[in-house]
Design an enzyme around this catalytic site. Sequence first.
Site, PDB file in Angstrom:
ATOM      1  N   LYS A 173     -26.130 -14.314  -7.576  1.00 50.79           N
ATOM      2  CA  LYS A 173     -27.009 -13.160  -7.743  1.00 50.79           C
ATOM      3  C   LYS A 173     -26.703 -12.197  -6.608  1.00 50.79           C
ATOM      4  CE  LYS A 173     -31.677 -11.711  -8.812  1.00 50.79           C
ATOM      5  NZ  LYS A 173     -31.793 -10.563  -7.947  1.00 50.79           N
ATOM      6  N   CYS A 217     -27.775  -5.885  36.351  1.00 48.79           N
ATOM      7  CA  CYS A 217     -28.350  -6.245  37.637  1.00 48.79           C
ATOM      8  C   CYS A 217     -27.216  -6.181  38.652  1.00 48.79           C
ATOM      9  CB  CYS A 217     -28.920  -7.666  37.548  1.00 48.79           C
ATOM     10  SG  CYS A 217     -29.054  -8.476  39.144  1.00 48.79           S
ATOM     11  N   CYS A 233     -27.982 -13.273  42.461  1.00 46.74           N
ATOM     12  CA  CYS A 233     -28.982 -13.388  41.387  1.00 46.74           C
ATOM     13  C   CYS A 233     -28.863 -14.768  40.752  1.00 46.74           C
ATOM     14  CB  CYS A 233     -28.748 -12.296  40.354  1.00 46.74           C
ATOM     15  SG  CYS A 233     -29.869 -12.396  38.951  1.00 46.74           S
ATOM     16  N   TYR A 280     -21.562  -8.379 -14.932  1.00 54.49           N
ATOM     17  CA  TYR A 280     -22.153  -9.641 -15.369  1.00 54.49           C
ATOM     18  C   TYR A 280     -22.760  -9.595 -16.769  1.00 54.49           C
ATOM     19  CZ  TYR A 280     -26.129  -7.179 -13.243  1.00 54.49           C
ATOM     20  OH  TYR A 280     -27.051  -6.242 -12.893  1.00 54.49           O
ATOM     21  N   ASP A 282       0.735   4.275  -2.607  1.00 57.85           N
ATOM     22  CA  ASP A 282       0.466   5.649  -2.170  1.00 57.85           C
ATOM     23  C   ASP A 282       1.547   6.602  -2.658  1.00 57.85           C
ATOM     24  OD1 ASP A 282      -1.762   4.813  -0.925  1.00 57.85           O
ATOM     25  OD2 ASP A 282      -0.880   4.738   1.089  1.00 57.85           O
ATOM     26  N   SER A 315     -34.954  -7.225 -16.339  1.00 56.75           N
ATOM     27  CA  SER A 315     -34.910  -7.907 -15.045  1.00 56.75           C
ATOM     28  C   SER A 315     -34.941  -9.404 -15.307  1.00 56.75           C
ATOM     29  CB  SER A 315     -36.055  -7.462 -14.168  1.00 56.75           C
ATOM     30  OG  SER A 315     -37.251  -7.819 -14.783  1.00 56.75           O
ATOM     31  N   LEU A 316     -34.987 -10.169 -14.268  1.00 54.36           N
ATOM     32  CA  LEU A 316     -34.951 -11.625 -14.414  1.00 54.36           C
ATOM     33  C   LEU A 316     -36.200 -12.236 -13.809  1.00 54.36           C
ATOM     34  CD1 LEU A 316     -31.299 -12.200 -13.169  1.00 54.36           C
ATOM     35  CD2 LEU A 316     -32.105 -12.582 -15.498  1.00 54.36           C
ATOM     36  N   LYS A 371     -33.757 -18.092  -6.567  1.00 55.82           N
ATOM     37  CA  LYS A 371     -33.599 -17.359  -5.308  1.00 55.82           C
ATOM     38  C   LYS A 371     -33.361 -18.302  -4.125  1.00 55.82           C
ATOM     39  CE  LYS A 371     -34.568 -13.348  -4.945  1.00 55.82           C
ATOM     40  NZ  LYS A 371     -35.532 -12.325  -5.326  1.00 55.82           N
ATOM     41  N   GLU A 397     -23.333  -5.152 -10.892  1.00 56.48           N
ATOM     42  CA  GLU A 397     -24.008  -4.853  -9.635  1.00 56.48           C
ATOM     43  C   GLU A 397     -23.035  -4.159  -8.687  1.00 56.48           C
ATOM     44  OE1 GLU A 397     -27.156  -5.836  -9.637  1.00 56.48           O
ATOM     45  OE2 GLU A 397     -27.836  -6.139  -7.576  1.00 56.48           O
ATOM     46  N   ASP A 443       0.835  -1.197   0.000  1.00 57.97           N
ATOM     47  CA  ASP A 443       0.000   0.000   0.000  1.00 57.97           C
ATOM     48  C   ASP A 443       0.873   1.251   0.000  1.00 57.97           C
ATOM     49  OD1 ASP A 443      -2.041  -1.712   0.154  1.00 57.97           O
ATOM     50  OD2 ASP A 443      -2.755  -1.130   2.140  1.00 57.97           O
ATOM     51  N   CYS A 449     -33.958 -11.409  40.340  1.00 54.65           N
ATOM     52  CA  CYS A 449     -33.656 -11.372  41.777  1.00 54.65           C
ATOM     53  C   CYS A 449     -34.120 -10.076  42.440  1.00 54.65           C
ATOM     54  CB  CYS A 449     -32.167 -11.571  42.014  1.00 54.65           C
ATOM     55  SG  CYS A 449     -31.179 -10.123  41.571  1.00 54.65           S
ATOM     56  N   ASP A 507     -26.609  -8.934  -4.238  1.00 55.57           N
ATOM     57  CA  ASP A 507     -27.689  -8.134  -3.688  1.00 55.57           C
ATOM     58  C   ASP A 507     -27.232  -6.695  -3.515  1.00 55.57           C
ATOM     59  OD1 ASP A 507     -30.230  -7.873  -2.933  1.00 55.57           O
ATOM     60  OD2 ASP A 507     -30.019  -8.794  -0.960  1.00 55.57           O
ATOM     61  N   GLU A 538     -24.002 -17.905 -12.131  1.00 57.08           N
ATOM     62  CA  GLU A 538     -23.368 -16.774 -11.443  1.00 57.08           C
ATOM     63  C   GLU A 538     -24.059 -16.530 -10.102  1.00 57.08           C
ATOM     64  OE1 GLU A 538     -23.956 -13.462 -14.068  1.00 57.08           O
ATOM     65  OE2 GLU A 538     -22.987 -14.495 -15.739  1.00 57.08           O
ATOM     66  N   CYS A 560     -34.144  -6.015  38.846  1.00 60.86           N
ATOM     67  CA  CYS A 560     -33.833  -7.227  38.091  1.00 60.86           C
ATOM     68  C   CYS A 560     -35.079  -8.114  38.030  1.00 60.86           C
ATOM     69  CB  CYS A 560     -32.680  -7.966  38.760  1.00 60.86           C
ATOM     70  SG  CYS A 560     -32.395  -9.589  38.044  1.00 60.86           S
TER      71      CYS A 560
HETATM   72  S1  IVH Z   1     -28.353 -10.398 -15.362  1.00 54.59           S
HETATM   73  C1  IVH Z   1     -30.697  -9.756 -18.870  1.00 54.59           C
HETATM   74  N1  IVH Z   1     -26.752 -11.320 -13.522  1.00 54.59           N
HETATM   75  O1  IVH Z   1     -30.728  -8.915 -10.512  1.00 54.59           O
HETATM   76  C2  IVH Z   1     -30.331 -10.069 -17.484  1.00 54.59           C
HETATM   77  N2  IVH Z   1     -28.417  -9.773 -12.866  1.00 54.59           N
HETATM   78  O2  IVH Z   1     -33.624  -9.367 -11.228  1.00 54.59           O
HETATM   79  C3  IVH Z   1     -30.166  -8.891 -16.653  1.00 54.59           C
HETATM   80  N3  IVH Z   1     -28.391  -9.201 -10.494  1.00 54.59           N
HETATM   81  O3  IVH Z   1     -31.385  -5.940 -12.179  1.00 54.59           O
HETATM   82  C4  IVH Z   1     -29.562  -9.129 -15.342  1.00 54.59           C
HETATM   83  N4  IVH Z   1     -26.665 -10.453  -9.954  1.00 54.59           N
HETATM   84  O4  IVH Z   1     -29.518  -5.965 -10.468  1.00 54.59           O
HETATM   85  C5  IVH Z   1     -27.789 -10.520 -13.799  1.00 54.59           C
HETATM   86  N5  IVH Z   1     -25.237 -12.211 -12.009  1.00 54.59           N
HETATM   87  C6  IVH Z   1     -26.270 -11.410 -12.275  1.00 54.59           C
HETATM   88  C7  IVH Z   1     -26.889 -10.631 -11.284  1.00 54.59           C
HETATM   89  C8  IVH Z   1     -27.978  -9.830 -11.614  1.00 54.59           C
HETATM   90  C9  IVH Z   1     -27.562  -9.594  -9.526  1.00 54.59           C
HETATM   91  C10 IVH Z   1     -29.518  -8.265 -10.307  1.00 54.59           C
HETATM   92  C11 IVH Z   1     -29.510  -7.115 -11.266  1.00 54.59           C
HETATM   93  C12 IVH Z   1     -30.799  -7.174 -12.023  1.00 54.59           C
HETATM   94  C13 IVH Z   1     -31.633  -8.058 -11.143  1.00 54.59           C
HETATM   95  C14 IVH Z   1     -32.610  -8.840 -11.995  1.00 54.59           C
END
Ligand code: IVH
Length: 678
Positions: free
Chosen positions: A125, A436, A442, A235, A46, A91-92, A324, A183, A42, A421, A127, A123, A418
């Site tokens: 998922k 206490c 006690c 991703y 730096d 979305s998925l 999930k 993400e 580090d 006791c 959060d 992969e 307490c």
């Molecule tokens: S792929 C076309 N891969 O999950 C596919 N999404 O419910 C688009 N997420 O909005 C998403 N890990 O925020 C993909 N390995 C992953 C992910 C991922 C987290 C989130 C992402 C997306 C949401 C979909």
Amino acid sequence: MNKHSALTRNRSAAEEQIKKLREQINEHNYRYYVLDDPLVSDAEYDNLFQKLKSLESEFPNLVTPDSPTQRVGAAPLKTFAEVKHAIPMLSLDNAFADQDILDFNKRIQDKLGTDKPIEFCCEPKLDGLAISLRYEHGLLAQASTRGDGTTGEDVTANIKTIPMIPLRLRGQKIPRIIEVRGEVFMSKKGFARLNEQALAAGEKTFANPRNAAAGSVRQLDSQITASRPLEIYVYGVGLVEGCRLPDSHSEILDYLTGLGFRVSSLVKVVSGAEGCLAYYKKMLQKREELLFEIDGVVYKVNSTREQEKLGFVSRAPRWAIAHKFPAEEVNTIIEAVEFQVGRTGALTPVARLKPVHVHGVTVSNATLHNMDEIRRKDIHIGDTVIVRRAGDVIPEVVGVIKQRRPRDAKPISLPRHCPVCHSSIEHIEGEAVARCTGGLFCSAQRKETIKHFASRRAMDIEGLGDKLVEQLVDTGLIASAADVYDLTQAQLEGLERMGKKSAQNLLEQVEKSKSVTFARFLYALGIREVGEATAKSLAMHFKSLQALKAAGEEELQAIPDIGPVVAAHIAHFFHEPHNRDIISKLIKAGIHWEETRESRHQPLAGKTFVITGTLSTMTRDEAKDALEQRGARVSSSVSAKTSYVVVGADPGSKYDKAKELGVTILDDEAFRKFLQKL
Ligand code: IVH
């Protein structure tokens, strides 16, 4: 030479040097964040950074937006500008049961007209929150949130502050335009530290890492974002111009790694639905030990040609699905709050909940930690709260849903006496914990003291569990740890739910516990603030009970890690006639230990060990003791600094890590021989 040309020469030399420094810094960033294989310390890093900064301040005209010095410093915004995504951020679909995955696989096979196994890229998922990073001619031009999928917010200034996101792409094959998707999230540790800091500063804390990450990215002042421990895994790709991407998703991810992005090392290509389900199982097991939170896994058809054939339904691709994990957070109602008394008298408020199921387990209690925590979270009796249960940890109230607070919700107050006791409660100003004052008068404190004494890492009396201790104290058979050694077969057999055989076994275990180490004995006494490590230091330093009993606070403080507070607790403990009495009874009962080895008998001093898996001839704790008595340090995680990894049956990921790092591995038998030879 005139002044002007000297300046030009200086300037071009500076330009050259600036370019070189930026390349070096970017390279080190890449090695550190993406490859997880840093080359320099580090301090060296730096140093390079400071050099670049000072050259740039000397030649401000040479500052460019992609310079590593330009990550922080943009002026605060009034609002975020809108960004229309060139390609929507989808979305998925979510799946929960294995059957959902078999159906998903079948739909794909049908649509592709094949019964051959499909290749999937699996992969984690993550959060956090989805981000799109747009690079034009290799430079980060814009970063945006997902928003509603079509339009998001421009968070470029904030995203630029995340050191692991490249400001300039690496490598030869740089497209004219590329939108990289990933993400942004916060690690479990980063989140905990952020909340600790917030707490210390009297600020609001975040409920979970996802909220913390989202809140940090959506700051109008990027200086604040810069102070938050944000990370990214990428991703996928949105728009690309001026470059042909590889034919499979996994190769696209490799390509992104080459461009300088961090891709999770947990990504794996598998065959068919079975491969996906096996991956799911493995990740579910790993979930706890991961450094960041995941709420499931994602399966994506690996071939991009097949992806195109499959296409989309409304807002989600047909070629991908999120599988999930069972939820760790649920909503329920606080019906009452009770106060539990711990070993040192500390009062812990416990919420009695309307029972709820959190993957297969009924949760009806949650810890509220202390009064400060209750005040900070503004918890009332009657509130609907979010309860979290992760792995084996005690369920916890994450936050209150204020909109659902009933009119007759009751605030929670500290009792004055307490609950066990009836002694008065002491709450020292500025301390989180109330206590206490009953001490060993006690019965709650007495029970907890004995439970601690018998526990696995203390005297290790198998069979003398929490329930039995309570029963023994309640029936008046024991009142202190010393009384455990006077128990008789007849007394035990007379207890409810205790057979002849169990009574016999327990007495054998009690007898066995008499042979112990000095350190364990000290730990078992339950002196305030004396954990295992301090007990070991004390044993090592004083070597005999006599010497320790006679030590004054000053002498105690001379030991590393023992400060004035701990020293006072220790001295006070040994001063107390009641404690001295119990100790002498314990010694009279036959508790003994080998004298602690002298330091010259410490052949393993300076060596670090990690133990994984089940050993055949000793428990893991016994192995740990054996190593520590010989001067070794036993750690829970493998790093390049680990000297040996001891591997038993069914080892965990530590074994893989050890192999990867080339750490010396001792199997069960080799370990036994190793100890014998010392
Ligand atoms: S792929 C076309 N891969 O999950 C596919 N999404 O419910 C688009 N997420 O909005 C998403 N890990 O925020 C993909 N390995 C992953 C992910 C991922 C987290 C989130 C992402 C997306 C949401 C979909």
